[in-house]
Design an enzyme around this catalytic site. Sequence first.
Site, short mmCIF file in Angstrom:
data_model
loop_
_atom_site.label_atom_id
_atom_site.label_comp_id
_atom_site.label_asym_id
_atom_site.label_seq_id
_atom_site.Cartn_x
_atom_site.Cartn_y
_atom_site.Cartn_z
N HIS A 1 8.73 -10.00 -47.47
CA HIS A 1 8.66 -9.68 -46.74
C HIS A 1 9.54 -9.88 -45.25
O HIS A 1 9.83 -11.02 -45.06
CB HIS A 1 7.79 -9.68 -46.43
CG HIS A 1 7.17 -8.64 -47.05
ND1 HIS A 1 7.57 -7.51 -47.74
CD2 HIS A 1 5.68 -8.25 -47.47
CE1 HIS A 1 6.52 -6.55 -48.70
NE2 HIS A 1 5.78 -7.43 -48.48
N CYS B 1 14.16 -6.79 -45.32
CA CYS B 1 14.09 -5.82 -44.90
C CYS B 1 14.18 -6.29 -43.30
O CYS B 1 14.48 -7.90 -43.02
CB CYS B 1 12.37 -4.87 -44.52
SG CYS B 1 12.26 -4.45 -46.44
#
Length: 633
Positions: free
Chosen positions: A267, A316
């Site tokens: 993440h 991301c």
Amino acid sequence: MRTVFILQQPMSVCVPPNHEVTLRVQAIGSGALKYQWFDKHQTEVAGGTDPELTVTLQRSGKYICRVSDLHYNYQFTEWVKVRILDEPGVSHTWRGEPHIVIHPISQRVKPGETFTLKCKALGKPAPAYQWYRNGLILPKQTTETLRIENASADTVGSYLCAVSNILEERWSEAAEIEIAPPDPKPEPTLMATDKVALLIGNLNYSNHPGLMAPTMDVHELANLLQQLGFRVVSLLDLTLQEMHAAIDKFLQLLDRGVYAVFYYAGHGYELSGRNYLVAIDAPRPYRTENCVCVQKLMHSMQNRKAQLNVILLDTCRKWYKQKGPLSDIKPSAPLGNTVYGYATSEDAEAFEVQNGGKSTGIFTKYLNKHVLKPERVTRVLEQVSVDLGKDPLVRGRQVVEVRHTLTEPRALTDPVRTSGHTMELRRRDACWKQANVLPCRRSLDFLYCGVKVELSFSALFSNVLVVFATVKNSSALDHDCILKLESEPKMQDIFSCSGRSEEMDSLLGNSAETPDCTLRLCCLQRLQGSLVIKVTVHYTHTQTKEHLTESKELDIGRPLIASCKMNPMRPVDRRQESRVHTVDHMSNIRYPHHQNHPRPGRPYTRKAENRLQSSAKSSSTSSNEPEENDEND
């Protein structure tokens, strides 16, 4: 004395497959003559008892005929060859005149090189060859292949081949031979004094959705980089403290002339042009101080004066607006040696997909496809961008972004030259080996049951050790022998949940031996002391029928990354002793057992939701479709 005389030998031919060929022999002798044809294995040809032999072949063959009289006098013909050339172009009315199927080809050759010209033709009988250069016959050049050594100005020109038999003569097409200009001087080969790589994959998050792909992504990329000569440290599931400790160890390996690669899968997000990597213990909501700043990492890599710094991020980059100070970053010196490979563009998500039982980040999938190519690293990333842009799963949602300051065409495949850097190399070698040394294979003898158990070890990652136990021999006193492996302290298996365990087992599927028992030991960076392996043998005594056990322990020290002491025990706050009686150095990490992962073939985002948990929000995360960040939360 009566004898047999061969008046006409059979003639060799060169024909296409399945073409009918008749071989003939003419002989004289006293009385009636007998004929027997033989093939290349000197086996009699069935029905081959006449002066003529008709054959239809798909492959080349050789024949000979024996001619004998009634007085046991005999003579053999010469061997005759039926050569088959599988080339089109012969009509059904072909009589056997030379038919050229392969013409010589024009070439440009370098001075001093050897070049060859070929000419092949069908014919009944087989045709003869004669080569010419500039209209002049070349003596003794009478075969299908013309080989000229040491090309020079004396060997350039127009080459022709005359092909003939008793029916006709044919000429090949002309082949022009030219001398190529000398090659320009090669550019100096770019080299590295060493190659090092740190790969981190975070998948089991305490407060954010778990991921599937980092396991396989890190493992496969580590293997590929090792093929390119990189010293690789690969780590899974790191807390913020552990990520900083691993990066500090990584920076110690960097020096002048070194190629450095940092890869992260997990993440992440972006804030004011800065990229942040989310540790597995990051709270929800998190702040910049709970994450690793990528630009700060690159600045530290630059300070080590490495020759090439590459950061690859499969994470991301959704914008996240938050209050609070930004990471303090100083501008990097213009050294012309930095490369950023982002899996996605600004304010966009990066996706992973599960297909065929294998999970992979889509960016890393195409990175692994191209990373071994001997091209400049920016060119490799451009090819990754092209392939990912064609992927229908993420078209319009994810696009690779490449940034760099390279002033030289450096590639990850560049060779390593260690001359003149011996002391630095030894220091890096010692530091790297500290995180990659495996325990030696050991044997344990169980005296009461008479069983010998062999323990071997394998490192799937620098912080994941797999122990194999195999029964090497048993005695007549035991029956139904079963092994059990345990560790002290107990190390949590982060791959025990459904789906992940199968992927990990697939990484061990190539083992030559099938062990009787295996034990996965994960998160070795959290080990505070020696690791002890306990082996228990459960067996049934063949005479008394009793169910018995016998155990042995083996101290294997601090294996792999544990020897680097990345996670030292923090001192206990005495003020908390009245409320906390025991301290567990891993108790603050909570691994969720039920996580939302994509259905096969569906992309799943690597975006960590950075908002306060609520029942409404948590229920919505079951969707496999990418979600948008609510920047107001």
